[in-house]
Design a protein around this motif. Structure first.
Motif, PDB file in Angstrom:
ATOM      1  N   VAL A  56     -36.648 -99.094  71.453  1.00 40.16           N
ATOM      2  CA  VAL A  56     -37.257 -98.947  72.769  1.00 40.16           C
ATOM      3  C   VAL A  56     -36.161 -98.387  73.670  1.00 40.16           C
ATOM      4  O   VAL A  56     -35.079 -98.980  73.770  1.00 40.16           O
ATOM      5  CB  VAL A  56     -37.772-100.295  73.322  1.00 40.16           C
ATOM      6  N   ALA A  57     -36.423 -97.228  74.288  1.00 38.56           N
ATOM      7  CA  ALA A  57     -35.391 -96.590  75.113  1.00 38.56           C
ATOM      8  C   ALA A  57     -36.029 -95.911  76.314  1.00 38.56           C
ATOM      9  O   ALA A  57     -37.193 -95.515  76.280  1.00 38.56           O
ATOM     10  CB  ALA A  57     -34.617 -95.561  74.290  1.00 38.56           C
ATOM     11  N   THR A  58     -35.234 -95.779  77.367  1.00 35.12           N
ATOM     12  CA  THR A  58     -35.701 -95.110  78.583  1.00 35.12           C
ATOM     13  C   THR A  58     -34.972 -93.788  78.757  1.00 35.12           C
ATOM     14  O   THR A  58     -33.800 -93.654  78.409  1.00 35.12           O
ATOM     15  CB  THR A  58     -35.482 -95.978  79.834  1.00 35.12           C
ATOM     16  N   PHE A  59     -35.703 -92.820  79.299  1.00 37.13           N
ATOM     17  CA  PHE A  59     -35.183 -91.484  79.573  1.00 37.13           C
ATOM     18  C   PHE A  59     -35.789 -90.986  80.876  1.00 37.13           C
ATOM     19  O   PHE A  59     -36.829 -91.482  81.311  1.00 37.13           O
ATOM     20  CB  PHE A  59     -35.606 -90.491  78.475  1.00 37.13           C
ATOM     21  N   PHE A  60     -35.181 -89.980  81.466  1.00 33.32           N
ATOM     22  CA  PHE A  60     -35.829 -89.181  82.496  1.00 33.32           C
ATOM     23  C   PHE A  60     -36.403 -87.984  81.749  1.00 33.32           C
ATOM     24  O   PHE A  60     -35.664 -87.137  81.258  1.00 33.32           O
ATOM     25  CB  PHE A  60     -34.828 -88.713  83.563  1.00 33.32           C
ATOM     26  N   ARG A  61     -37.727 -87.918  81.637  1.00 34.14           N
ATOM     27  CA  ARG A  61     -38.398 -86.895  80.848  1.00 34.14           C
ATOM     28  C   ARG A  61     -39.010 -85.840  81.770  1.00 34.14           C
ATOM     29  O   ARG A  61     -39.658 -86.151  82.757  1.00 34.14           O
ATOM     30  CB  ARG A  61     -39.497 -87.542  80.017  1.00 34.14           C
ATOM     31  N   LEU A  62     -38.816 -84.580  81.396  1.00 30.44           N
ATOM     32  CA  LEU A  62     -39.411 -83.455  82.129  1.00 30.44           C
ATOM     33  C   LEU A  62     -40.664 -82.987  81.401  1.00 30.44           C
ATOM     34  O   LEU A  62     -40.653 -82.853  80.180  1.00 30.44           O
ATOM     35  CB  LEU A  62     -38.411 -82.303  82.235  1.00 30.44           C
ATOM     36  N   PRO A  63     -41.726 -82.714  82.123  1.00 29.98           N
ATOM     37  CA  PRO A  63     -42.975 -82.299  81.485  1.00 29.98           C
ATOM     38  C   PRO A  63     -42.878 -80.901  80.882  1.00 29.98           C
ATOM     39  O   PRO A  63     -42.018 -80.104  81.274  1.00 29.98           O
ATOM     40  CB  PRO A  63     -43.982 -82.331  82.634  1.00 29.98           C
ATOM     41  N   PRO A  64     -43.756 -80.591  79.936  1.00 31.69           N
ATOM     42  CA  PRO A  64     -43.769 -79.241  79.350  1.00 31.69           C
ATOM     43  C   PRO A  64     -43.913 -78.178  80.439  1.00 31.69           C
ATOM     44  O   PRO A  64     -44.671 -78.346  81.394  1.00 31.69           O
ATOM     45  CB  PRO A  64     -44.995 -79.262  78.443  1.00 31.69           C
ATOM     46  N   GLY A  65     -43.143 -77.099  80.299  1.00 29.12           N
ATOM     47  CA  GLY A  65     -43.226 -75.990  81.244  1.00 29.12           C
ATOM     48  C   GLY A  65     -42.472 -76.197  82.545  1.00 29.12           C
ATOM     49  O   GLY A  65     -42.494 -75.337  83.427  1.00 29.12           O
ATOM     50  N   TYR A  66     -41.778 -77.331  82.681  1.00 31.42           N
ATOM     51  CA  TYR A  66     -41.037 -77.600  83.921  1.00 31.42           C
ATOM     52  C   TYR A  66     -39.982 -76.536  84.168  1.00 31.42           C
ATOM     53  O   TYR A  66     -39.284 -76.102  83.263  1.00 31.42           O
ATOM     54  CB  TYR A  66     -40.357 -78.970  83.851  1.00 31.42           C
ATOM     55  N   GLU A  67     -39.852 -76.124  85.416  1.00 30.09           N
ATOM     56  CA  GLU A  67     -38.775 -75.251  85.876  1.00 30.09           C
ATOM     57  C   GLU A  67     -38.112 -75.912  87.072  1.00 30.09           C
ATOM     58  O   GLU A  67     -38.773 -76.617  87.848  1.00 30.09           O
ATOM     59  CB  GLU A  67     -39.324 -73.869  86.260  1.00 30.09           C
ATOM     60  N   LEU A  68     -36.828 -75.682  87.240  1.00 30.42           N
ATOM     61  CA  LEU A  68     -36.071 -76.268  88.338  1.00 30.42           C
ATOM     62  C   LEU A  68     -36.776 -76.017  89.668  1.00 30.42           C
ATOM     63  O   LEU A  68     -37.217 -74.902  89.941  1.00 30.42           O
ATOM     64  CB  LEU A  68     -34.663 -75.666  88.363  1.00 30.42           C
ATOM     65  N   GLY A  69     -36.907 -77.046  90.467  1.00 30.38           N
ATOM     66  CA  GLY A  69     -37.542 -76.933  91.775  1.00 30.38           C
ATOM     67  C   GLY A  69     -39.027 -77.244  91.769  1.00 30.38           C
ATOM     68  O   GLY A  69     -39.670 -77.212  92.817  1.00 30.38           O
ATOM     69  N   GLN A  70     -39.596 -77.586  90.619  1.00 33.78           N
ATOM     70  CA  GLN A  70     -41.028 -77.872  90.528  1.00 33.78           C
ATOM     71  C   GLN A  70     -41.357 -79.358  90.654  1.00 33.78           C
ATOM     72  O   GLN A  70     -42.476 -79.766  90.363  1.00 33.78           O
ATOM     73  CB  GLN A  70     -41.589 -77.373  89.195  1.00 33.78           C
ATOM     74  N   GLU A  71     -40.415 -80.157  91.122  1.00 34.79           N
ATOM     75  CA  GLU A  71     -40.677 -81.588  91.243  1.00 34.79           C
ATOM     76  C   GLU A  71     -41.718 -81.833  92.340  1.00 34.79           C
ATOM     77  O   GLU A  71     -41.772 -81.113  93.320  1.00 34.79           O
ATOM     78  CB  GLU A  71     -39.394 -82.358  91.614  1.00 34.79           C
ATOM     79  N   PRO A  72     -42.516 -82.880  92.178  1.00 31.57           N
ATOM     80  CA  PRO A  72     -43.448 -83.234  93.247  1.00 31.57           C
ATOM     81  C   PRO A  72     -42.684 -83.751  94.460  1.00 31.57           C
ATOM     82  O   PRO A  72     -41.529 -84.170  94.352  1.00 31.57           O
ATOM     83  CB  PRO A  72     -44.311 -84.332  92.625  1.00 31.57           C
ATOM     84  N   ALA A  73     -43.317 -83.744  95.611  1.00 32.85           N
ATOM     85  CA  ALA A  73     -42.665 -84.165  96.857  1.00 32.85           C
ATOM     86  C   ALA A  73     -42.162 -85.603  96.783  1.00 32.85           C
ATOM     87  O   ALA A  73     -41.156 -85.941  97.408  1.00 32.85           O
ATOM     88  CB  ALA A  73     -43.629 -84.001  98.028  1.00 32.85           C
ATOM     89  N   ASN A  74     -42.830 -86.457  96.019  1.00 30.23           N
ATOM     90  CA  ASN A  74     -42.419 -87.858  95.930  1.00 30.23           C
ATOM     91  C   ASN A  74     -41.507 -88.149  94.738  1.00 30.23           C
ATOM     92  O   ASN A  74     -41.373 -89.287  94.312  1.00 30.23           O
ATOM     93  CB  ASN A  74     -43.639 -88.772  95.915  1.00 30.23           C
TER      94      ASN A  74
END
Length: 162
Positions: A56-74
Motif C-alpha cells: 500500500v503506497a501513496t503517490f501524487f498521480r497525474l492523469p493521462p494527457g496532463y500537461e504542465l499548467g493544467q491543474e484545476p483551480a483547487n
C-alpha cells in the motif's frame, strides 16, 4: 514471522513504513523521491514481499494527457516545473517536496516490479475529491506469483473523472 513492524518514521511523523513479508505500507515517502529512486524502491519492496503480498503506497498521480499548467483551480500543489517526461514538481527550490508522476509511468513501474493494481483511491491534492481523507493518491498493489502473468494496467473509474 509475517507480522509487520514499524520500520521508520519521519517528516513530523507523517512518513512511515510498516513492513512484513505479507504487507508493506509506505505513506508519503515515495511522493518525495526522484523518478529513478521510485523505480528502484518499488523493485526493492517487491523483492521483499512474498508472492501474493500487498504493498500500500501513496503517490501524487497525474492523469493521462496532463500537461504542465493544467491543474484545476483547487489543486493543493500547482506544478511549476516538468522535471522529466514522467515527473513534474511543485517547487523548484524544494524539488522533492512534491513530485507528481504520470499515471502511465506509475503503471509501468508497478508492472516492471511484478505488482498489480488491486485498488486505487484518488486523494484530494489534484482537486478532484472533495473531502478526501488524504492528500495523496493511494494504491493497493499485489505481488503476483512468478508463474502468473500480470493483468493489464487498469485503474478505478474514479481516475477517469480527472
Amino acid at each position: 514471522d509475517d507480522a509487520p513492524d514499524l520500520v521508520g518514521t519521519g517528516d513530523e511523523g507523517r512518513v512511515f513504513v510498516l513492513a512484513g513479508p505479507g504487507l508493506v505500507v509506505v505513506e508519503v515517502a515515495v511522493a518525495h523521491m526522484p523518478e529513478g529512486d521510485v523505480v528502484d524502491y518499488l523493485n526493492r519492496l517487491s523483492a521483499f514481499l512474498k508472492p501474493g503480498g500487498t504493498l500500500v503506497a501513496t503517490f501524487f498521480r497525474l492523469p493521462p494527457g496532463y500537461e504542465l499548467g493544467q491543474e484545476p483551480a483547487n489543486c493543493s500543489y500547482p506544478l511549476a516545473v516538468r522535471q522529466s517526461a514522467n515527473a513534474s514538481i511543485h517547487n523548484l527550490n524544494e524539488p522533492l517536496h512534491v513530485v507528481a508522476f504520470r499515471e502511465e509511468f506509475l503503471l509501468q513501474a508497478f508492472q516492471a516490479a511484478g505488482l498489480h493494481v488491486v485498488r486505487d483511491t484518488p486523494g484530494g491534492w489534484f482537486g478532484h475529491t472533495a473531502g478526501a481523507a488524504q492528500s495523496q493518491d493511494w494504491f493497493v498493489l499485489r505481488k503476483m506469483p512468478r508463474n502468473r502473468p500480470l493483468p493489464a494496467g487498469r485503474l478505478s473509474p474514479a481516475v477517469a473523472l480527472w
